[in-house]
Scaffold this motif. Sequence first.
Motif, short mmCIF file in Angstrom:
data_model
loop_
_atom_site.label_atom_id
_atom_site.label_comp_id
_atom_site.label_asym_id
_atom_site.label_seq_id
_atom_site.Cartn_x
_atom_site.Cartn_y
_atom_site.Cartn_z
N HIS A 4 0.81 -1.23 0.00
CA HIS A 4 0.00 0.00 0.00
C HIS A 4 0.84 1.28 0.00
CE1 HIS A 4 -3.28 -2.66 0.80
NE2 HIS A 4 -2.95 -2.89 2.06
N LEU A 5 2.07 1.28 0.52
CA LEU A 5 2.77 2.55 0.73
C LEU A 5 3.08 3.27 -0.58
CD1 LEU A 5 4.01 4.60 2.61
CD2 LEU A 5 6.12 3.25 2.65
N VAL A 6 3.82 2.65 -1.48
CA VAL A 6 4.18 3.32 -2.74
C VAL A 6 2.96 3.62 -3.61
CG1 VAL A 6 5.39 3.00 -4.93
CG2 VAL A 6 6.57 2.52 -2.78
N PRO A 7 1.96 2.73 -3.72
CA PRO A 7 0.77 3.12 -4.49
C PRO A 7 0.07 4.36 -3.95
CG PRO A 7 0.82 0.75 -4.19
CD PRO A 7 1.93 1.30 -3.36
N ILE A 8 -0.04 4.48 -2.62
CA ILE A 8 -0.67 5.68 -2.04
C ILE A 8 0.18 6.91 -2.34
CG2 ILE A 8 -1.29 6.81 0.13
CD1 ILE A 8 -2.10 4.09 1.22
N LEU A 9 1.49 6.79 -2.15
CA LEU A 9 2.38 7.94 -2.39
C LEU A 9 2.37 8.35 -3.85
CD1 LEU A 9 5.46 6.97 -0.17
CD2 LEU A 9 3.85 8.83 0.25
N SER A 10 2.46 7.40 -4.75
CA SER A 10 2.52 7.73 -6.18
C SER A 10 1.21 8.33 -6.67
CB SER A 10 2.87 6.48 -6.99
OG SER A 10 1.90 5.47 -6.79
N ASN A 11 0.07 7.82 -6.18
CA ASN A 11 -1.21 8.40 -6.57
C ASN A 11 -1.38 9.80 -6.01
OD1 ASN A 11 -3.30 6.49 -8.06
ND2 ASN A 11 -2.06 5.18 -6.71
N LEU A 12 -0.98 10.01 -4.77
CA LEU A 12 -1.03 11.36 -4.20
C LEU A 12 -0.12 12.31 -4.98
CD1 LEU A 12 -1.07 10.74 -0.33
CD2 LEU A 12 -2.88 11.79 -1.70
N GLU A 13 1.08 11.85 -5.31
CA GLU A 13 2.01 12.69 -6.05
C GLU A 13 1.45 13.06 -7.42
OE1 GLU A 13 6.65 12.18 -6.47
OE2 GLU A 13 5.64 11.17 -8.15
N LYS A 14 0.83 12.11 -8.07
CA LYS A 14 0.25 12.39 -9.39
C LYS A 14 -0.84 13.43 -9.29
CE LYS A 14 -1.90 10.08 -13.34
NZ LYS A 14 -2.43 8.79 -13.88
N GLU A 46 9.60 18.21 -6.80
CA GLU A 46 10.03 17.43 -7.95
C GLU A 46 9.51 16.00 -7.79
OE1 GLU A 46 14.12 16.23 -10.38
OE2 GLU A 46 14.20 17.42 -8.54
N PRO A 47 8.65 15.55 -8.68
CA PRO A 47 8.05 14.22 -8.51
C PRO A 47 9.07 13.10 -8.66
CG PRO A 47 7.44 15.15 -10.62
CD PRO A 47 8.15 16.24 -9.87
N ILE A 48 8.80 12.01 -7.97
CA ILE A 48 9.67 10.83 -8.01
C ILE A 48 9.22 9.87 -9.10
CG2 ILE A 48 10.53 8.84 -6.71
CD1 ILE A 48 10.11 10.42 -4.17
N TRP A 49 7.90 9.69 -9.22
CA TRP A 49 7.38 8.65 -10.10
C TRP A 49 6.96 9.18 -11.46
CZ3 TRP A 49 6.41 8.60 -4.79
CH2 TRP A 49 6.92 7.50 -4.10
N SER A 50 7.59 10.26 -11.92
CA SER A 50 7.31 10.76 -13.26
C SER A 50 8.14 9.98 -14.28
CB SER A 50 7.63 12.25 -13.34
OG SER A 50 9.00 12.48 -13.05
N GLU A 51 7.71 10.05 -15.53
CA GLU A 51 8.37 9.29 -16.58
C GLU A 51 9.79 9.79 -16.84
OE1 GLU A 51 7.49 6.58 -18.20
OE2 GLU A 51 5.68 6.44 -16.97
N ASN A 52 10.03 11.09 -16.71
CA ASN A 52 11.36 11.61 -17.00
C ASN A 52 12.38 11.27 -15.93
OD1 ASN A 52 10.26 13.19 -15.07
ND2 ASN A 52 10.80 15.16 -15.99
N ARG A 53 11.92 10.74 -14.80
CA ARG A 53 12.86 10.32 -13.74
C ARG A 53 13.23 8.84 -13.83
NH1 ARG A 53 12.95 13.44 -9.11
NH2 ARG A 53 14.72 12.12 -8.53
N LYS A 54 12.54 8.10 -14.66
CA LYS A 54 12.78 6.66 -14.71
C LYS A 54 14.18 6.30 -15.19
CE LYS A 54 8.22 4.60 -14.72
NZ LYS A 54 7.30 3.62 -15.34
#
Length: 772
Positions: A440-450, A505-513
């Motif tokens: 649950h942790l990363v899905p919650i964080l990534s959805n909130l970040e988005k 600065e988002p972590i889970w954006s495509e340009n950071r991959k």
Amino acid sequence: MVEVTCRKIKKSQFYTCLNLPLPERILELTRIIDQSSPNKELQVLFPQLISNIFSPSLHNGWNLRQITIEGNRYEYEVLLSFLEPQGPIFRLCYKLLSDSHLKYNLPLNLLPLDLQMTLDRGRCPQFYADMLTMDSQSLNVVSLALNPFDYYIVNFALHLINNNQTKSSWENWNSVYFALACDYLMHFLPSDPNVAVLPHIPHYTGKVPIAAPLQTANRPLCSPSLLLIPDLSGISNQHTSQSQSRNEVWRSETVLQIFIDLWMSVEHFGNGSIEMYQRNYTVATSSAERVRIVRVLVKHIHSFSAKYHTDLAVRSSALRKYARQIMCSRAYHYVKHLVMTWPLDASFRLVMELWLSLIQPWRYTDNSITQDRFPSTQRNQEEGNSGTLDPSFTQFIAENFPSYTCIFQLVLPRFTRLDLSAYKNAVMLFRLGKVFSQLHLVPILSNLEKAVTENTSGWQSPDTSYNSSNVEQSYSYNGVALHKWVAIAKQAISELNVPTTFEYEPIWSENRKPEMLEFVKRILSSKHIADKNLENYIEKLNENNKGLWNSIKQFLMMGNTEEETTLLEEYKKVPHYLTNCINYFTNIFGLNENLLLPLETEILDSSDHSSFANSNNFTLSIARKLRNKPTKIQYMGDPDLMPIMSYENTILVRIFYQISSRLNEIYGEEFSRLWRKNDFWGYISREILQEPTTIHTYVKDATYHQSVINRELPARLSLRRLGSHVFVVWISLGYILFKMFSYSGIFYIFFIIMMWLMYVLSRATLKMLRRY
């Protein structure tokens, strides 16, 4: 007249007992406290006693941070009995509380810089509202007026941050100060709502009721529906019979607020508006001991706040509810400061564990800090904690969103500068990956970040965003709608990151991959290196075990098998840790596993240019030089404390060290006197004793710069040479030879002593004759 004389006698007894040895001093102080009434003299002597206990001078203070249970168990227990929550010092505080108007002024310049600025600007928590003392002319805050209990707690908290340790704090894990900090938290902030703070002091009415304690001028990080704060003073509440006044929980309030404000203080630099504060202010940096104590505080407040629903006392329930809120805000800035300033070494594990405790309140819902206070009794309790993350903690994650993402982005670059094939570094990376891989942790964080980073009109107004069905469908996880937490997350980012120029600065954006993929490839390269290190070490062990002499050494247990076994276990664990890290971070960043092609170790050359590294001067050549075995290194410390070598017997070396240390402690002055003599006994002593020498010790100052401290060792007895395997073998062979000729063991010992005496006497005589 008789009363005045008695007071003078008591005052004289007080000053006399402060010069006694610690056990006698505490015994006499206890007698004075228990037999005295709360008179004027006792009120005057109280701040002098507090100053004597927490004096920054090692000659006058009570060494609360140096005395440990291993070093001096008797003094350790005596100090605990005097300073414990219901000990003599608190009995004295409660006696003095009989006068509700008694206050002690604490100068503002003794407090941390950030708290000074907050109080001076008038944006302080309401907790300090009835404590501020103003200068009648300048109208500036000059001091805090504290009752005896508050005065003691403030001085106790300041003792940790205002005194730099000359002795390495790694040796003070079980100090008196650490034990007292744990005891105060458990006693004044009980995790169990049914446990009251003892003793009851209903006579004290010195605290002014306030509507919302512990609430700063800034709005709390919670949704609008949670901003309705009940009247915590028990005045407007209809169920007054179930409410408690502030005077019943003010001790818990004091411990909570003071420990958070002082222990988590952070000094900010570079702002011209604070130059006036920095002129006479000594910069205080966090020691390893302080970080460890702050982590205990964080864990306990998580446990304390988890029970506010079950607390029937209205006042205590509100205190529990807001404890975590104010702690998390302060802890974010404190941890961020530590991450940015901590040395690049394995001690960073302390900072990282503090951060991981801060962002995992679900681990401490039923936690007590007993395993920290008594590590030998419940060492594995924390590791076996069954608390898991569930969607009910979404509100906490949203309210502390920067504590997860912003600090995570500061921590990752450190690992690009470390040798991940080293055991301690691999363990740190493994712990980080394991925590963020929780369900649950990363899905919650990534959805909130988005949701936070997208320019959606629905987030402009929290009230209207709740009715947006499109938003609800777009941002949900595991059946839990995240839309109502997005406004809170955006508010947390803006309020916790104070500079107006800050841009998330988002972590889970495509340009950071690509950067994330490069980071995982670096871990994979380190795993290949770790596999080779394991193979090389196993080959080295096999080579060392070959040959007749090595077989004899193994049979006689002359090798350093414990050290070799420990190193082998560490070498075996590193590839396992790094393999798990690859899986963890691949899932955390949402990477495609097919992109992780087999790599050679040369990938490290390119990975040093990652944007994570933030530096171009930490090249691979430097890293390789650091990993190479250094040459021409000379040990400059105490010869008797030199690491045990492979040709020495560990047990014998330690036994002989204890014997020689005890003899040096008893006869040290006599040894020094004999060494300086020029007669026959002086020559003999110089043949037996070790010569005086100067040792050099590296220590870190407040700014983490190393400096060398020189210390003189006097003439002393050293028996370390008797602990070598060669000596044991020759003694054993001699004993066998004497037994073959039917001599007893006593005769053999007598023969050895006589031969040694003849050897010493002959050398001393020859040197004496040569001089004359």
